[in-house]
Design a protein around this motif. Structure first.
Motif, PDB file in Angstrom:
ATOM      1  N   ARG A 546       0.825  -1.209   0.000  1.00  0.00           N
ATOM      2  CA  ARG A 546       0.000   0.000   0.000  1.00  0.00           C
ATOM      3  C   ARG A 546       0.863   1.264   0.000  1.00  0.00           C
ATOM      4  N   LEU A 547       1.997   1.212   0.682  1.00  0.00           N
ATOM      5  CA  LEU A 547       2.901   2.356   0.669  1.00  0.00           C
ATOM      6  C   LEU A 547       3.439   2.609  -0.737  1.00  0.00           C
ATOM      7  N   GLU A 548       3.768   1.505  -1.444  1.00  0.00           N
ATOM      8  CA  GLU A 548       4.216   1.641  -2.825  1.00  0.00           C
ATOM      9  C   GLU A 548       3.092   2.185  -3.701  1.00  0.00           C
ATOM     10  N   LEU A 570      -6.550   7.357   0.166  1.00  0.00           N
ATOM     11  CA  LEU A 570      -6.906   6.669  -1.080  1.00  0.00           C
ATOM     12  C   LEU A 570      -6.319   5.260  -1.120  1.00  0.00           C
ATOM     13  N   SER A 571      -5.051   5.140  -0.677  1.00  0.00           N
ATOM     14  CA  SER A 571      -4.410   3.819  -0.702  1.00  0.00           C
ATOM     15  C   SER A 571      -5.104   2.853   0.245  1.00  0.00           C
ATOM     16  N   SER A 572      -5.669   3.379   1.327  1.00  0.00           N
ATOM     17  CA  SER A 572      -6.386   2.503   2.261  1.00  0.00           C
ATOM     18  C   SER A 572      -7.717   2.033   1.681  1.00  0.00           C
ATOM     19  N   SER A 573      -8.181   2.697   0.610  1.00  0.00           N
ATOM     20  CA  SER A 573      -9.426   2.299  -0.050  1.00  0.00           C
ATOM     21  C   SER A 573      -9.195   1.255  -1.139  1.00  0.00           C
ATOM     22  N   LEU A 574      -7.934   0.934  -1.411  1.00  0.00           N
ATOM     23  CA  LEU A 574      -7.623  -0.050  -2.446  1.00  0.00           C
ATOM     24  C   LEU A 574      -8.101  -1.439  -2.035  1.00  0.00           C
ATOM     25  N   CYS A 575      -8.643  -2.161  -2.973  1.00  0.00           N
ATOM     26  CA  CYS A 575      -9.076  -3.538  -2.754  1.00  0.00           C
ATOM     27  C   CYS A 575      -8.302  -4.456  -3.688  1.00  0.00           C
ATOM     28  N   GLU A 576      -8.180  -5.702  -3.292  1.00  0.00           N
ATOM     29  CA  GLU A 576      -7.409  -6.670  -4.067  1.00  0.00           C
ATOM     30  C   GLU A 576      -8.325  -7.433  -5.027  1.00  0.00           C
ATOM     31  N   ASP A 658     -15.073   5.598  -4.432  1.00  0.00           N
ATOM     32  CA  ASP A 658     -14.166   5.823  -3.300  1.00  0.00           C
ATOM     33  C   ASP A 658     -13.280   7.028  -3.549  1.00  0.00           C
ATOM     34  N   ALA A 659     -12.756   7.139  -4.779  1.00  0.00           N
ATOM     35  CA  ALA A 659     -11.901   8.273  -5.107  1.00  0.00           C
ATOM     36  C   ALA A 659     -12.675   9.585  -4.993  1.00  0.00           C
ATOM     37  N   LYS A 660     -13.925   9.579  -5.491  1.00  0.00           N
ATOM     38  CA  LYS A 660     -14.749  10.786  -5.445  1.00  0.00           C
ATOM     39  C   LYS A 660     -15.053  11.172  -4.004  1.00  0.00           C
TER      40      LYS A 660
END
Length: 673
Positions: A546-548, A570-576, A658-660
């Motif tokens: 997530r840091l990357e 935003l990175s914490s909203s990323l899903c796999e 999520d981005a919005k």
């Protein structure tokens, strides 16, 4: 079954004064080691009290004042007199043990580490015989952080209040050799390691480097008679041990006297079982996370016990006293941290300051398992069913962390946090990783009599006791094939929300799959929290990923102007998302709602069709991204390319919604400031 050979004593209102107290930990050894430790527990405090009172009476008599009773409540012995008293008490206790008919201290004895808190000015005198240890945690206020902003946080730094008296110390080796002792490890006795008896006389400096290497396998240097392979003590001072006494292993303590200051927060007394695998600083760090000294003791003992199971075929007796110090008022000139050597060791360490005590006090902490333990693990692995041994790799690749996620209440998070903060494995995790661990913890109800862990089976989970009582049982190797063998109870874990106690076990399983060293059996109904090794690895690896991803998001046009805290959100909203070879991830012209970032190990090809109908193909590997064009603008935006997985592929996905949400929230906050 082996009796617990440790003992301890806590004496309040020492010598009849409310301001005085005496604390001691005693670690017995040899056939009658338990009796020796109990003897010192019962005799050293009253002997000390009697001699202190006698010296106080002398001081009162010298003052020639009539009101002796009142004077006795406030008068304090000079440091040299008090340390002479402590030496007399230890030597007398040793002589009395030699004369005792109820035990045999020929080849048995005990260590002794004690703290005498005395006087209205909060003075302490620490007396040490052997390799048990006293440590103090002192506050070091942090006034600024890396960004230069002010901070009121405070950390505790560990300072040694005693020096381990072992053959690792050059002064102790020389002293014992002058009494005729040989200083050798077991491997040296057996001819497996070279012997260099001249290393001290040849100008060898400081502590024994060779001994540090030997002890990584659990084979420290020892004291031996010139006439035979006995007594083999791994310490150079002891109460008891009549035969070793002839070789310089005597009962005269090394002492330290100082005044407590407002910076002093925690004092720990513990047997060497605590410090075999934990540093002084690690012990203070664990204690500092608790407000109840009993819970701090339980956490340190549990962590020490887990490390013994991890690295050894046996566990040592573990005893600890933890003292939390309330605010004290003391003079400015209180830096009197110096080891005062006993008469027989004069000149071996006078006037040491804090830093000297830290650098010169401790034998090396072990960080590897013994050869015997390594062989036992290898044999157990070889005896595992092949199906158990071979599935680990592909199972971890397919492991779905998010499938374990469950929301936890604030109370449940607190229980989990109190358990993992006492574990070395979790000391360096970030706040984000901590939140993921909360989510990944699986609730596991248990019934009385249920076997949670079976000795010899492969371990894959770490457990926290939320409620219930659990016995640790070890079956001897010669009984492992017996179906009804239950083994000896060597430890008990007891968790309770009412007492805010949440011990943990099975920590080794978070690192690798190894046979369990003991069985864990529920003695009551209860609840455990379980963390799978794959989940732990995913959390550690995922946070790094997530840091990357956060750095990559910064490179994408639509996100370039965003501050770091918003990129982090935003990175914490990323899903796999996972794909197999040949899967079409997006198609040109389709309405899209997500962008994708390629994770390590995967690859895909992106095909873009130009206006004149010509195709251009680009290979995307780790760190590549696509689909970002649909994140901005009006709903219904379409993908500009077709992307297909060329092998097994895992991607981070960020949904437009999520981005919005994150960006809109930031813009509103920014507009109001």
């Amino acid at each position: 079954y082996k009796a617990n050979q440790d003992s301890y004593s806590v004496t309040n209102n020492f010598i009849g004064r409310e301001s005085d107290a005496f604390f001691g930990v005693y670690d017995g050894h040899g056939r009658d080691g338990d009796k020796c430790a109990q003897f010192v527990r019962d005799h050293l405090p009253p002997l000390t009290a009697a001699i202190v009172k006698k010296e106080l009476d002398k001081e009162i008599k010298n003052t020639k004042l009539e009101d002796g009773d009142e004077l006795r409540k406030s008068i304090e012995l000079p440091k040299d007199v008090l340390q002479s008293v402590m030496t007399k008490a230890h030597v007398l206790c040793n002589n009395n043990m030699h004369s005792c008919q109820d035990l045999d201290d020929t080849l048995s004895g005990t260590t002794s580490i004690s703290v005498y808190l005395h006087g209205n000015r909060n003075k302490i005198t620490v007396s040490n015989v052997g390799d048990s240890r006293a440590v103090i945690g002192r506050s070091t206020d942090s006034t600024s952080n890396k960004e230069g902003t002010s901070s009121s946080s405070s950390t505790l730094k560990a300072f040694a209040l005693s020096r381990d008296q072992t053959p690792y110390r050059r002064d102790e080796r020389i002293r014992c050799r002058k009494s005729g002792a040989r200083v050798l490890s077991l491997d040296q006795i057996e001819g497996l390691e070279p012997i260099n008896d001249d290393e001290d006389e040849d100008g060898g400096e400081g502590e024994m480097v060779l001994g540090e290497e030997i002890d990584e396998g659990g084979d420290p240097p020892r004291i031996w008679s010139p006439h035979g392979d006995y007594p083999g003590t791994a310490f150079t001072r002891s109460i008891g041990d009549a035969i070793a006494e002839e070789l310089g292993v005597y009962a005269e303590p090394e002492m330290l006297s100082r005044e407590l200051t407002k910076e002093d927060k925690i004092i720990v007394l513990a047997s060497d079982g605590v410090f075999e695998f934990l540093t002084n600083q690690s012990v203070i760090d664990i204690c500092a996370k608790f407000t109840d000294p009993l819970e701090a003791c339980r956490a340190v003992v549990a962590e020490s016990y887990e490390l013994w199971l991890q690295y050894e075929m046996r566990t040592d007796d573990i005893t600890m006293i933890c003292i939390f110090i309330d605010d004290v008022s003391s003079p400015d000139s209180t830096k009197d941290l110096q080891v005062i050597p006993s008469m027989a060791s004069a000149g071996s360490g006078d006037g040491a300051d804090d830093d000297d005590l830290i650098s010169n006090t401790a034998r090396p902490v072990r960080s590897t398992m013994t050869a015997e333990k390594a062989r036992a693990i290898m044999m157990s692995k070889m005896n595992m069913p092949r199906s158990v041994r071979d599935v680990a790799q592909f199972e971890e690749e397919d492991f779905d962390l998010q499938s374990l996620f469950t929301e936890k209440t604030a109370e449940e998070k607190q229980s989990i946090d109190e358990a993992i903060r006492a574990s070395v494995m979790f000391q360096n995790i970030t706040d984000d990783q901590r939140e993921l661990i909360y989510k990944a913890m699986e609730p596991m109800p248990v019934k009385e009599g249920q076997t949670v862990i079976k000795q010899g089976t492969a371990g894959d989970r770490f457990y926290i006791v939320d409620e219930g009582r659990f016995e640790v049982r070890i079956v001897p190797a010669n009984q492992m094939d017996e179906e009804d063998a239950v083994g000896n109870c060597v430890h008990v874990y007891e968790g309770s929300r009412e007492t805010n106690s949440h011990p943990s076990f099975g920590e080794l399983a978070l690192m690798y799959s190894a046979p369990r060293a003991a069985s864990i059996i529920a003695q009551t109904d209860g609840l455990l929290w379980a963390l799978h090794r794959y989940a732990f690895n995913k959390v550690v690896a995922e946070q790094s990923s997530r840091l990357e991803a956060e750095k990559l998001l910064k490179k994408i046009g639509v996100f370039k102007s965003l501050p770091s805290d918003i990129l982090k959100e935003l990175s914490s909203s990323l899903c796999e998302a996972k794909f197999t070879r040949g899967d079409a991830i997006i198609n040109e012209g389709d309405v899209g709602d997500s962008m994708f970032i390629v994770l390590p190990g995967g690859s895909c090809k992106s095909v873009l069709l130009s206006k004149d109908g010509a195709e251009s193909e680009v290979e995307l590997k780790e760190g590549g991204f696509f689909g970002e064009e649909v994140l901005t603008g009006n709903p219904g935006k379409k993908y500009l390319s077709t992307v297909t997985a060329t092998n097994k592929l895992t991607c981070w996905t960020l949904q437009k919604s999520d981005a919005k949400r994150v960006i809109s929230s930031w813009r509103k906050e920014d507009a109001t400031e």
